[in-house]
Design a protein around this motif. Structure first.
Motif, short mmCIF file in Angstrom:
data_model
loop_
_atom_site.label_atom_id
_atom_site.label_comp_id
_atom_site.label_asym_id
_atom_site.label_seq_id
_atom_site.Cartn_x
_atom_site.Cartn_y
_atom_site.Cartn_z
N LEU A 1 61.99 48.82 50.49
CA LEU A 1 61.25 49.19 50.58
C LEU A 1 60.24 49.88 52.11
O LEU A 1 59.47 49.63 52.58
N GLY A 2 61.82 49.01 52.75
CA GLY A 2 61.40 48.88 54.93
C GLY A 2 61.35 49.83 55.18
O GLY A 2 60.26 50.15 56.09
N ALA A 3 61.76 50.88 54.70
CA ALA A 3 61.33 52.09 55.22
C ALA A 3 60.09 52.53 55.65
O ALA A 3 59.91 53.39 55.96
N LEU A 4 58.49 52.61 54.78
CA LEU A 4 57.99 52.73 54.83
C LEU A 4 57.18 52.15 55.90
O LEU A 4 55.73 52.70 56.39
N GLY B 1 49.87 47.32 55.27
CA GLY B 1 50.79 45.84 54.65
C GLY B 1 49.75 45.44 54.38
O GLY B 1 49.55 44.65 53.25
N ILE B 2 48.60 44.64 55.07
CA ILE B 2 47.67 44.26 54.93
C ILE B 2 46.58 44.67 52.94
O ILE B 2 46.62 43.52 52.12
N LEU C 1 60.31 42.27 49.97
CA LEU C 1 60.86 43.85 49.49
C LEU C 1 60.04 45.09 50.44
O LEU C 1 61.07 46.02 50.96
N LEU C 2 59.17 45.16 51.55
CA LEU C 2 58.47 45.39 52.25
C LEU C 2 58.38 45.67 53.59
O LEU C 2 58.92 46.27 54.63
#
Length: 609
Positions: free
Chosen positions: A112-115, A123-124, A105-106
């Motif tokens: 939502l990798g662009a976040l 991220g933690i 996802l991230l």
């Protein structure tokens, strides 16, 4: 401490020892610890990252998870069950699997990798929120589900909107379990490794730093690294335990003499016009109540499960799925939510929020009049209890608080009382019943009373409604319903016990056999409206209404005299062809022939089905 089964104690101790053993083993290896080989700066930085990320994650979990727990506790339908299952999924996943899903996802290439959360402090936090959220949500759902819905219902009838009810009733009552859930969520987030190492390997959190240190220096370096982890976790648990400690409420005070509610007679208020058309279909039960009454006070009687309380809740607007039409003096209340119906509602159990003192309970209504609240507290003997909580009150005191809260409002059109005197002892019940009736007579309100007690209904109500199986089986003025129940079921609901058979005579009397004919008169003094001559009927009088007397109107025979109980003697006598159980004066005559009196206005008569 209460005695416990030996097997339970043994099993509990075995698991406790197993949980304690690793800590003992670590303490035994203190001498092997390499305290000089630890990078203290990096360790402090990692500890700071874990504390900051766990705290931020817990804050966000609380912000969104507490409302989600409330939705899961109060929601209905398949979507609630589905959402509840989704919430628990992170608990079933291995932490590394959860981290992989978060990467999909991230991570780079994800939706939502662009976040840019991968390899970042955010991220933690995201990883810790994912794995720790279920602990808070499950605790909040359980806490909200344990709250008596009547507390929220009464708050709605007191004028509070849903958001206010959540803030002032639901959340304060659920905060202890929610606090425990927040502590568990923080501890879980603080110790998270798997999802964090997959999504955000850098900057190092304390669990990741521990893993790296173990790979570089081996087991001797672990004790210095684990020390801050254990200290911070212990501090978090200690703070949570301190915040959740119980609050001393004080002892239950003795009930002193009750001051009178009124000091002079009041004029009877004019009648009100109530029209009801209620229907609700449930599995195995249908509520279908239709009523048109022009009375000041209405009593609803019926066996348990007949729909009495549901009818009261529908009038108050608390049965959302009930097809309810409620009109009061021509005004349609059906579209209005509970907080706009001007209702004073006293449910069974009184629904006193346990976190509010007596003074705050009485003033809890949105439109409470402070002077009126103070007057009611004084009239009901509550002034000395103003600082007490409900768990430090006797049942009679709680009942008085509920009544004061209901009557302290500025604008009330409907007073709804659901078994308001059931928890009281007989003398206090009779006293409060008389006093409350005197007050209601002077109020411009319509009162609807739910009760199991026929004497209470006859004493307080002008109209009586009998319910059975969710339907009205008899309704009308109290005098007419008690005199002509219409069926044996209705008669028994009205307290009939001494029941016999008879035939209507042309002169309006009831032939009950053995040459005995009972005189019957309607309570208003006129001749009874009986079935035609020759019709078979059933008749009844209450046990205390059949009185042995030397100059009594009817011949009878005493078959048995029982021992004196509560100042009365139970007896069985033969009147005509009927054997009746009655209650007589202790000095009543011996067994054998006698005569009895029965007030013609007390006889209940109904056709044989």
């Amino acid at each position: 401490m209460r005695r416990m089964p030996g097997a339970v104690r043994v099993l509990a101790c075995l698991l406790g020892l197993w949980l304690l053993a690793p800590f003992v083993a670590g303490l035994l290896r203190l001498g092997d610890a390499d305290w000089s080989g630890v990078d203290r700066t990096a360790l402090a930085r990692a500890a700071g990252v874990s504390v900051a990320s766990a705290s931020l994650a817990t804050l966000l979990i609380g912000l969104f998870g507490i409302p989600l727990g409330y939705v899961l506790a109060r929601g209905r339908g398949w979507w609630t069950a589905w959402l509840g299952g989704v919430v628990q999924l992170p608990l079933a996943l291995p932490p590394l699997a959860g981290g992989v899903l978060l990467l999909f996802l991230l991570g780079y290439g994800g939706p939502l990798g662009a976040l840019g959360l991968s390899e970042h402090f955010a991220g933690i936090v995201a990883a810790e929120m994912f794995v720790a959220s279920p602990f808070l949500i499950i605790a909040a759902r359980s806490a909200f589900a344990a709250i008596d819905p009547a507390l929220e219902d009464v708050a709605a009838t007191l004028g509070h909107r849903p958001g206010t009810i959540f803030r002032r009733v639901s959340l304060p009552l659920a905060w202890r379990p929610i606090l425990a859930g927040l502590v568990l969520a923080w501890l879980r987030a603080f110790g998270e490794f798997g999802a964090t190492v997959m999504l955000a390997y850098h900057p190092y959190s304390l669990p990741v730093f521990t893993y790296v240190a173990f790979g570089e220096a081996g087991l001797p370096s672990m004790l210095p690294v684990l020390a801050p982890t254990l200290v911070l976790a212990a501090l978090a648990m200690a703070v949570g335990h301190w915040l959740a400690r119980p609050v001393a409420r004080g002892a239950v005070p003795r009930t002193g003499p009750l001051p009178p509610l009124i000091d002079r007679a009041v004029a009877e208020a004019p009648p009100r016009h109530l029209m009801l058309a209620l229907r609700r279909d449930l599995p195995g039960f249908t509520l279908d109540v239709r009523l048109d009454s022009r009375a000041r006070r209405i009593a609803i009687l019926g066996p348990s499960g007949s729909g009495k309380s549901m009818t009261l809740r529908a009038i108050a607007g608390l049965e959302e799925r009930a097809g309810a039409q409620v009109r009061l003096d021509g005004r349609d209340l059906s579209p209005l939510p509970p907080e706009q119906r001007a209702v004073a509602y006293v449910p069974q159990g009184y629904a006193l929020p346990p976190h509010l003192t007596v003074a705050r309970q009485v003033r809890f209504a949105v439109d409470c009049v402070p002077d009126r609240a103070a007057a009611w507290m004084a009239a009901l003997g509550l002034e000395d209890l103003a600082g007490r909580y409900p768990d430090a009150l006797s049942p009679g005191q709680r009942q008085r608080v509920a009544l004061a809260r209901a009557f302290a409002r500025r604008n009330v059109d409907l007073v709804l009382l659901d078994e308001p005197f059931s928890a009281l002892d007989a003398p206090l019940r009779a006293r409060l019943r008389r006093e409350v009736l005197a007050v209601l007579r002077g109020m411009q309100v319509l009162t609807v009373l739910v009760t199991h007690d026929p004497a209470e209904a006859l004493a307080m109500a002008e109209d009586v409604v009998l319910l059975d199986g969710g339907r009205v089986i008899r309704a009308g003025s109290a005098a007419a319903v008690f005199a002509r129940p219409g069926s044996e079921l209705a008669a028994r609901l009205l307290g009939a016990e001494a029941i016999g058979d008879g035939v209507v005579r042309p002169d309006g009397r009831i032939d009950v056999g053995q040459g005995v004919a009972l005189q019957v008169r309607h309570p208003d003094g006129e001749r009874a409206d009986l079935p035609p001559p020759g019709a078979r009927v059933r008749w009844s009088a209450r046990p205390y209404q059949i009185r042995p007397a030397e100059e009594g109107a009817y011949p009878a025979r005493i078959l048995w005299r029982g021992p004196i109980q509560d100042g009365q003697r139970p007896m069985r006598l033969l009147l005509g062809d009927a054997e009746l159980e009655i209650l007589a004066d202790p000095s009543c005559m011996a067994e054998g022939a006698c005569r009895v009196d029965i007030d013609p206005a007390c006889l209940q008569v109904w056709p044989v089905a």
